[in-house]
Design a protein around this motif. Structure first.
Motif, mmCIF file in Angstrom:
data_model
loop_
_atom_site.group_PDB
_atom_site.id
_atom_site.type_symbol
_atom_site.label_atom_id
_atom_site.label_comp_id
_atom_site.label_asym_id
_atom_site.label_seq_id
_atom_site.Cartn_x
_atom_site.Cartn_y
_atom_site.Cartn_z
ATOM 1 N N THR A 78 9.165 -34.013 5.156
ATOM 2 C CA THR A 78 9.733 -33.334 3.955
ATOM 3 C C THR A 78 8.666 -33.172 3.059
ATOM 4 O O THR A 78 9.104 -32.368 1.924
ATOM 5 C CB THR A 78 10.780 -34.156 3.247
ATOM 6 O OG1 THR A 78 10.412 -35.509 3.250
ATOM 7 C CG2 THR A 78 12.267 -34.216 4.276
ATOM 8 N N ARG B 61 8.580 -27.049 -3.320
ATOM 9 C CA ARG B 61 10.223 -27.673 -2.961
ATOM 10 C C ARG B 61 10.709 -28.162 -4.150
ATOM 11 O O ARG B 61 9.951 -29.066 -4.805
ATOM 12 C CB ARG B 61 9.906 -28.409 -1.561
ATOM 13 C CG ARG B 61 9.232 -28.042 -0.339
ATOM 14 C CD ARG B 61 10.230 -27.069 0.577
ATOM 15 N NE ARG B 61 9.660 -26.297 1.366
ATOM 16 C CZ ARG B 61 10.433 -26.162 2.737
ATOM 17 N NH1 ARG B 61 11.576 -26.559 2.667
ATOM 18 N NH2 ARG B 61 9.830 -25.481 3.668
ATOM 19 N N GLU C 233 11.836 -29.920 8.698
ATOM 20 C CA GLU C 233 13.187 -30.721 8.800
ATOM 21 C C GLU C 233 12.632 -32.030 8.818
ATOM 22 O O GLU C 233 13.232 -33.056 8.329
ATOM 23 C CB GLU C 233 13.959 -30.243 9.613
ATOM 24 C CG GLU C 233 14.672 -28.767 9.508
ATOM 25 C CD GLU C 233 15.660 -28.464 10.461
ATOM 26 O OE1 GLU C 233 16.078 -29.417 11.288
ATOM 27 O OE2 GLU C 233 16.085 -27.481 10.317
ATOM 28 N N MET D 253 17.173 -31.131 -4.721
ATOM 29 C CA MET D 253 18.080 -29.917 -4.483
ATOM 30 C C MET D 253 17.987 -29.579 -3.022
ATOM 31 O O MET D 253 17.900 -28.389 -2.682
ATOM 32 C CB MET D 253 17.829 -28.841 -5.309
ATOM 33 C CG MET D 253 17.934 -29.064 -6.815
ATOM 34 S SD MET D 253 19.720 -29.523 -7.315
ATOM 35 C CE MET D 253 20.287 -27.866 -7.197
ATOM 36 N N GLY D 254 18.007 -30.785 -2.046
ATOM 37 C CA GLY D 254 18.036 -30.240 -0.725
ATOM 38 C C GLY D 254 16.460 -29.876 -0.244
ATOM 39 O O GLY D 254 16.503 -29.409 0.937
ATOM 40 N N ASN D 255 15.698 -30.279 -1.041
ATOM 41 C CA ASN D 255 14.305 -29.605 -0.695
ATOM 42 C C ASN D 255 13.979 -28.243 -0.402
ATOM 43 O O ASN D 255 13.236 -27.764 0.336
ATOM 44 C CB ASN D 255 13.704 -30.441 0.643
ATOM 45 C CG ASN D 255 12.455 -30.739 0.440
ATOM 46 O OD1 ASN D 255 11.604 -31.151 -0.484
ATOM 47 N ND2 ASN D 255 11.492 -30.808 1.610
ATOM 48 N N HIS D 256 14.804 -27.472 -1.088
ATOM 49 C CA HIS D 256 14.751 -25.745 -0.943
ATOM 50 C C HIS D 256 13.403 -25.464 -1.644
ATOM 51 O O HIS D 256 12.788 -25.975 -2.221
ATOM 52 C CB HIS D 256 15.829 -25.113 -1.528
ATOM 53 C CG HIS D 256 15.927 -25.081 -3.120
ATOM 54 N ND1 HIS D 256 14.977 -24.527 -3.706
ATOM 55 C CD2 HIS D 256 16.830 -25.974 -3.838
ATOM 56 C CE1 HIS D 256 15.450 -24.597 -5.134
ATOM 57 N NE2 HIS D 256 16.472 -25.567 -5.197
#
Length: 280
Positions: A270, A210, A267, A214-217
């Motif tokens: 994290t 992750r 969600e 970067m939004g934990n993408h």
């Protein structure tokens, strides 16, 4: 003396000097891309320690070793070497995962192995290294303190599993990450005793990389880490879609499919409690 006698002597001298120089060049070339960390010395020999950085860091360290005879200043080509790193704590001492030391491939004077330092003091102190070695059936030893610096990223994790055993997980590759599919290699060890850290075979490490910034993408086409009996390490495909800071979230699962450490990333959660880091 006749000129016809002088000329052959000149050629013999030149040939002898050339052979000696070539041999010295070969010894020097064995150190390509290596920087000396320090020497360990006793009355008989000097042990040279090398890494690519010229330092020891927490995590995985490939270490090259050479032995010099103090009397003749020549390098030893036929030694058997073993080593024992030890960290001195306030109330105890312990070692860390390490490999055997063997002759480096296609090298005359260089020996090679790895040590995984799982921790250090803030100033790099606390560790010593003992090297035991045998030359022509004679045993020698040397011990000295070493400095182990803290890596900026978490490339090693020492933890207690749900089975009550302590484990060490260390990032080995990629040492030079790229955008795309990387060969991820991780070492897994069990702290059997304070001085013994055998490799753990046939477990599984699930992988979920992750990017927290970067939004934990995540990324596509990753695979879980599985044991490879050829090098006794765990291998996987690691997909890195862009440069930056990555967290490699892991779960350690034993041969009976029991989760020993780590959680799924969701969600609301994290990051796993078991993870490694890399940045490029």
């Amino acid at each position: 003396m006749k000129l016809t006698h002088i000329i052959p002597l000149i050629f013999i001298t030149i040939f002898s000097v050339s052979c000696s120089t070539d041999n010295d060049d070969n010894i020097v070339n064995e150190l390509d891309n290596l920087i000396k960390v320090q020497n360990l010395s006793n009355d008989t020999h000097t042990i040279e320690l090398y890494t690519t950085s010229g330092q020891f860091y927490t995590g995985y360290n490939t270490i090259s070793v050479r032995i010099i005879d103090n009397a003749t200043k020549s390098y030893i080509e036929n030694a058997s070497i073993d080593w024992m790193p030890v960290m001195q704590m306030p109330t105890m001492q312990h070692s860390c995962p390490k490999s055997e030391v063997s002759k480096a491939s296609d090298k005359e004077t260089l020996y090679e192995g790895y040590i995984i330092y799982q921790m250090t003091n803030t100033d790099g102190s606390g560790w010593s290294l003992t090297i035991n070695y045998t030359i022509d059936d004679v045993e020698y030893t040397v011990t000295d303190t070493i400095t182990v610096l803290q890596n900026e990223l978490q490339n090693v994790s020492s933890f207690m599993g749900s089975d009550g055993k302590r484990y060490v997980v260390a990032l080995i590759e990629p040492s030079n990450p790229i955008i795309g599919i990387n060969n991820l290699v991780v070492g897994l060890y069990n702290m059997e005793t304070m001085m013994s850290f055998p490799m753990v075979e046939n477990y599984t490490l699930t992988l979920d990389p992750r990017m927290p910034g970067m939004g934990n993408h995540s990324s596509p086409n990753n695979t879980d880490l599985s044991f490879n009996s050829i090098d006794n390490m765990y291998h996987a495909n690691l997909s890195l879609t862009m440069t930056g800071y990555w967290v490699l979230n892991l779960k350690l699962i034993d041969s009976e499919n029991i989760i020993l450490k780590g959680e799924d990333v969701t969600e609301t959660n994290t990051q796993s409690s078991l993870y490694l880091e890399l940045e490029f």
